[in-house]
Motif scaffolding. Structure first.
Motif, PDB file in Angstrom:
ATOM      1  N   LEU A 119       0.828  -1.210   0.000  1.00 48.22           N
ATOM      2  CA  LEU A 119       0.000   0.000   0.000  1.00 48.22           C
ATOM      3  C   LEU A 119       0.863   1.261   0.000  1.00 48.22           C
ATOM      4  CD1 LEU A 119      -2.994  -0.772   2.382  1.00 48.22           C
ATOM      5  CD2 LEU A 119      -3.070  -0.321  -0.072  1.00 48.22           C
ATOM      6  N   LEU A 120       2.032   1.189   0.610  1.00 46.41           N
ATOM      7  CA  LEU A 120       2.970   2.316   0.564  1.00 46.41           C
ATOM      8  C   LEU A 120       3.671   2.381  -0.798  1.00 46.41           C
ATOM      9  CD1 LEU A 120       4.629   1.969   4.089  1.00 46.41           C
ATOM     10  CD2 LEU A 120       2.935   3.660   3.375  1.00 46.41           C
ATOM     11  N   PHE A 121       3.926   1.210  -1.362  1.00 47.12           N
ATOM     12  CA  PHE A 121       4.650   1.145  -2.635  1.00 47.12           C
ATOM     13  C   PHE A 121       3.813   1.666  -3.801  1.00 47.12           C
ATOM     14  CE2 PHE A 121       5.185  -1.365  -6.540  1.00 47.12           C
ATOM     15  CZ  PHE A 121       6.464  -0.957  -6.913  1.00 47.12           C
ATOM     16  N   ILE A 122       2.532   1.326  -3.852  1.00 43.68           N
ATOM     17  CA  ILE A 122       1.700   1.661  -5.010  1.00 43.68           C
ATOM     18  C   ILE A 122       1.656   3.166  -5.290  1.00 43.68           C
ATOM     19  CG2 ILE A 122      -0.668   1.655  -5.899  1.00 43.68           C
ATOM     20  CD1 ILE A 122      -0.972  -1.134  -4.582  1.00 43.68           C
ATOM     21  N   PHE A 159      13.929  -0.595  -2.857  1.00 43.25           N
ATOM     22  CA  PHE A 159      12.544  -0.458  -2.413  1.00 43.25           C
ATOM     23  C   PHE A 159      11.613  -1.232  -3.344  1.00 43.25           C
ATOM     24  CE2 PHE A 159       8.583   2.299  -2.259  1.00 43.25           C
ATOM     25  CZ  PHE A 159       8.149   1.807  -1.043  1.00 43.25           C
ATOM     26  N   TYR A 160      11.867  -1.144  -4.650  1.00 44.03           N
ATOM     27  CA  TYR A 160      11.078  -1.891  -5.635  1.00 44.03           C
ATOM     28  C   TYR A 160      11.283  -3.395  -5.451  1.00 44.03           C
ATOM     29  CZ  TYR A 160       9.230   1.848  -8.588  1.00 44.03           C
ATOM     30  OH  TYR A 160       8.493   2.903  -9.080  1.00 44.03           O
ATOM     31  N   LEU A 161      12.507  -3.818  -5.234  1.00 45.40           N
ATOM     32  CA  LEU A 161      12.771  -5.248  -5.051  1.00 45.40           C
ATOM     33  C   LEU A 161      12.112  -5.764  -3.775  1.00 45.40           C
ATOM     34  CD1 LEU A 161      16.516  -5.405  -6.153  1.00 45.40           C
ATOM     35  CD2 LEU A 161      14.516  -6.244  -7.416  1.00 45.40           C
ATOM     36  N   GLY A 162      12.091  -4.939  -2.732  1.00 47.97           N
ATOM     37  CA  GLY A 162      11.389  -5.324  -1.509  1.00 47.97           C
ATOM     38  C   GLY A 162       9.903  -5.500  -1.759  1.00 47.97           C
ATOM     39  N   ALA A 163       9.331  -4.601  -2.562  1.00 49.56           N
ATOM     40  CA  ALA A 163       7.912  -4.721  -2.903  1.00 49.56           C
ATOM     41  C   ALA A 163       7.648  -6.006  -3.676  1.00 49.56           C
ATOM     42  CB  ALA A 163       7.470  -3.508  -3.727  1.00 49.56           C
ATOM     43  N   MET A 164       8.578  -6.380  -4.544  1.00 46.25           N
ATOM     44  CA  MET A 164       8.401  -7.613  -5.319  1.00 46.25           C
ATOM     45  C   MET A 164       8.498  -8.854  -4.426  1.00 46.25           C
ATOM     46  SD  MET A 164       7.571  -6.573  -8.194  1.00 46.25           S
ATOM     47  CE  MET A 164       6.873  -5.150  -7.311  1.00 46.25           C
ATOM     48  N   ALA A 165       9.330  -8.783  -3.384  1.00 49.26           N
ATOM     49  CA  ALA A 165       9.411  -9.901  -2.441  1.00 49.26           C
ATOM     50  C   ALA A 165       8.080 -10.081  -1.716  1.00 49.26           C
ATOM     51  CB  ALA A 165      10.542  -9.658  -1.436  1.00 49.26           C
ATOM     52  N   PHE A 166       7.492  -8.976  -1.283  1.00 52.89           N
ATOM     53  CA  PHE A 166       6.194  -9.062  -0.613  1.00 52.89           C
ATOM     54  C   PHE A 166       5.088  -9.430  -1.594  1.00 52.89           C
ATOM     55  CE2 PHE A 166       8.022  -6.477   2.932  1.00 52.89           C
ATOM     56  CZ  PHE A 166       7.707  -7.361   3.945  1.00 52.89           C
ATOM     57  N   LEU A 167       5.220  -8.985  -2.842  1.00 51.91           N
ATOM     58  CA  LEU A 167       4.234  -9.372  -3.850  1.00 51.91           C
ATOM     59  C   LEU A 167       4.262 -10.883  -4.059  1.00 51.91           C
ATOM     60  CD1 LEU A 167       2.143  -8.639  -6.031  1.00 51.91           C
ATOM     61  CD2 LEU A 167       4.061  -8.349  -7.630  1.00 51.91           C
ATOM     62  N   ALA A 168       5.451 -11.472  -4.050  1.00 52.06           N
ATOM     63  CA  ALA A 168       5.577 -12.924  -4.206  1.00 52.06           C
ATOM     64  C   ALA A 168       4.832 -13.651  -3.095  1.00 52.06           C
ATOM     65  CB  ALA A 168       7.052 -13.323  -4.209  1.00 52.06           C
ATOM     66  N   LEU A 169       5.032 -13.217  -1.859  1.00 47.34           N
ATOM     67  CA  LEU A 169       4.354 -13.841  -0.721  1.00 47.34           C
ATOM     68  C   LEU A 169       2.847 -13.625  -0.813  1.00 47.34           C
ATOM     69  CD1 LEU A 169       6.838 -12.748   2.091  1.00 47.34           C
ATOM     70  CD2 LEU A 169       6.579 -15.056   1.143  1.00 47.34           C
TER      71      LEU A 169
END
Length: 221
Positions: A119-122, A159-169
């Motif tokens: 929600l912070l990333f979007i 920050f983008y890569l962190g968002a992708m890690a959470f997106l995977a989960l």
């Protein structure tokens, strides 16, 4: 005053789970399509800029319809998730002792925190690459250059890569839960056997991650 059928549906836990399932699948379809479009980045600047122009100019009405649909889906998804959490907490007895579920996954246990991160990333992502508000050298119509310059800042790429890690989960647990809630996937004797959800959780975030990684590692300059 008697509640309407729609209100009774929304107030029930089953109704909220169905709303979460439907909106979740809408969002899954979007990220799959968005990832596929982003991979045109590796076809060169002309192809990627043409793709961006198609969305931002030629098909702008369709793009805005998609944006409104996605915004409504995110809002309903978040509200339903929050209210379900509150209902579950309220239903627990006072002497409730927290136990680790036998078939719980790490993805399931991090859904809330991952949701907050996303929600912070979007909005950051939109302000970074769509409006250019938070971009250091945004040039409208030059999507390829904007991506390269944007990911040259290390903390932004991370920050983008962190968002992708959470997106995977989120995809691993959320897609599976949506399939089960909507009856797309049948009940299984092995609750952790989630082939389609696993495929989505690996392929989609990996596809997105190729862009910041290619810039960070110097493959794209």
């Amino acid at each position: 005053m008697e509640r309407s059928g729609l209100r009774r549906f929304w107030d029930s836990s089953v109704g909220k789970k169905i709303v979460m399932g439907v909106t979740g699948l809408i969002l899954v379809a979007f990220v799959v399509g968005h990832m596929a479009g982003n991979l045109q980045f590796f076809s060169g600047s002309a192809r990627f800029n043409a793709y961006s122009h198609l969305l931002q100019v030629d098909l702008i009405e369709l793009t805005w319809l998609l944006r409104v649909t996605l915004l409504a889906s995110v809002v309903l998804h978040v509200i339903a998730a929050y209210q379900l959490t509150m209902q579950n907490r309220a239903a627990r007895p006072a002497g409730y002792v927290r136990r680790e579920p036998q078939v719980s996954t790490y993805a399931a246990r991090t859904m809330r925190w991952g949701g907050v991160y996303l929600l912070l990333f979007i909005p950051y992502h939109l302000l970074h690459f769509t409006t250019g508000t938070l971009h250091p050298a945004f040039v409208r119509g030059e999507a390829y250059g904007n991506v390269v310059i944007g990911f040259q800042t290390m903390w932004v790429a991370l920050f983008y890569l962190g968002a992708m890690a959470f997106l995977a989960l989120h995809l691993y647990h959320g897609a599976w839960a949506a399939f089960r809630t909507l009856g797309i996937a049948r009940p299984s004797n092995d609750p952790l056997h989630r082939r389609l959800a696993l495929a989505l959780a690996v392929i989609v975030p990996a596809g997105f991650s190729l862009l910041p990684l290619s810039v960070m590692l110097g493959y794209i300059r």
